[in-house]
Motif scaffolding. Structure first.
Motif, mmCIF file in Angstrom:
data_model
loop_
_atom_site.group_PDB
_atom_site.id
_atom_site.type_symbol
_atom_site.label_atom_id
_atom_site.label_comp_id
_atom_site.label_asym_id
_atom_site.label_seq_id
_atom_site.Cartn_x
_atom_site.Cartn_y
_atom_site.Cartn_z
ATOM 1 N N TRP A 247 -55.543 47.297 13.466
ATOM 2 C CA TRP A 247 -56.909 47.455 14.806
ATOM 3 C C TRP A 247 -58.054 48.209 14.610
ATOM 4 O O TRP A 247 -58.203 49.494 13.508
ATOM 5 C CB TRP A 247 -55.897 48.373 15.581
ATOM 6 N N THR A 248 -58.598 48.321 14.423
ATOM 7 C CA THR A 248 -60.961 48.372 14.655
ATOM 8 C C THR A 248 -60.271 49.327 15.308
ATOM 9 O O THR A 248 -59.916 49.943 16.359
ATOM 10 C CB THR A 248 -61.629 47.513 15.107
ATOM 11 N N PRO A 249 -61.880 49.871 15.148
ATOM 12 C CA PRO A 249 -62.131 51.134 16.466
ATOM 13 C C PRO A 249 -62.115 50.252 18.217
ATOM 14 O O PRO A 249 -61.980 50.613 18.579
ATOM 15 C CB PRO A 249 -63.195 51.597 15.184
ATOM 16 N N LYS A 250 -62.530 48.929 17.733
ATOM 17 C CA LYS A 250 -63.133 48.313 18.753
ATOM 18 C C LYS A 250 -61.705 48.076 19.602
ATOM 19 O O LYS A 250 -61.153 48.138 20.535
ATOM 20 C CB LYS A 250 -64.234 47.578 18.525
ATOM 21 N N GLY A 251 -61.035 47.711 18.783
ATOM 22 C CA GLY A 251 -59.367 47.685 19.197
ATOM 23 C C GLY A 251 -58.844 49.085 19.880
ATOM 24 O O GLY A 251 -58.212 48.863 20.812
ATOM 25 N N ASP B 283 -62.454 38.604 19.214
ATOM 26 C CA ASP B 283 -63.172 39.681 19.847
ATOM 27 C C ASP B 283 -63.824 40.780 18.796
ATOM 28 O O ASP B 283 -64.844 41.804 18.891
ATOM 29 C CB ASP B 283 -62.214 40.613 20.646
ATOM 30 N N GLY B 284 -63.126 40.620 17.747
ATOM 31 C CA GLY B 284 -63.016 41.921 17.065
ATOM 32 C C GLY B 284 -62.431 43.418 16.719
ATOM 33 O O GLY B 284 -62.534 44.563 16.468
ATOM 34 N N ILE B 285 -60.827 42.689 17.633
ATOM 35 C CA ILE B 285 -60.401 43.975 18.130
ATOM 36 C C ILE B 285 -59.245 44.024 16.921
ATOM 37 O O ILE B 285 -58.501 45.837 16.730
ATOM 38 C CB ILE B 285 -59.756 43.885 19.063
ATOM 39 N N ALA B 286 -58.781 43.597 16.316
ATOM 40 C CA ALA B 286 -58.229 43.313 15.331
ATOM 41 C C ALA B 286 -57.859 42.660 14.122
ATOM 42 O O ALA B 286 -58.821 41.116 14.098
ATOM 43 C CB ALA B 286 -55.748 42.789 15.151
ATOM 44 N N VAL B 287 -57.177 42.817 12.992
ATOM 45 C CA VAL B 287 -57.691 42.136 11.653
ATOM 46 C C VAL B 287 -55.903 41.917 11.163
ATOM 47 O O VAL B 287 -55.579 42.591 11.113
ATOM 48 C CB VAL B 287 -58.430 42.374 10.944
ATOM 49 N N TYR B 288 -55.707 40.341 9.979
ATOM 50 C CA TYR B 288 -54.849 41.082 9.279
ATOM 51 C C TYR B 288 -55.144 41.469 7.937
ATOM 52 O O TYR B 288 -56.528 40.784 7.786
ATOM 53 C CB TYR B 288 -54.067 39.719 9.296
#
Length: 133
Positions: free
Chosen positions: A115-119, A95-100
């Motif tokens: 976390w991304t801004p969406k996350g 969903d693009g809410i987080a990345v490693y």
């Protein structure tokens, strides 16, 4: 000129560092498999526009304190801690809410969930929903 004892000491230290690096590199495929399909970003090459917020800094953006955020996310099943790493629930990984992130200081075997801004917006909704009920 260095004496023979100092050279042997430096050589032994270099061998030990190389051994630890090799052992950690051998663990890499297993770690990547555990992560699942969450995107991995190398911090050494990521673009400046990509804003990533560490788990420990979420409280600044969400408006709640760290322990409560962690407790709610664990209770809701959004995250789980396995093998010393935070893992995102499988259905949320794409969903693009987080990345490693990896590659910090040249260590390509350490992964951090960020976390991304969406996350951040996703977590705010969860916290607000939990608080209002």
């Amino acid at each position: 000129m260095e004496n023979l004892t100092q050279l042997r000491f430096k050589l032994n230290a270099a061998k030990q560092r190389n051994k630890r690096l090799s052992e950690n590199m051998a663990k890499l495929p297993g770690i990547i498999g555990i992560i699942g399909s969450t995107p991995i970003v190398d911090v050494n090459t990521k673009s400046a526009e990509l804003q990533l917020i560490p788990f420990t800094q979420l409280h600044k953006y969400v408006g709640s304190y760290y322990a409560k955020i962690k407790k709610v996310l664990l209770a809701e099943g959004v995250i789980v801690r396995q093998n010393g790493m935070w893992h995102l629930r499988e259905d949320l990984q794409k969903d693009g809410i987080a990345v490693y992130t990896t590659g910090r200081l040249g260590c390509y075997y350490v992964y951090h969930l960020k976390w991304t801004p969406k996350g951040v917006a996703f977590i705010k909704d969860i916290i607000n929903h939990k608080t209002n009920h």
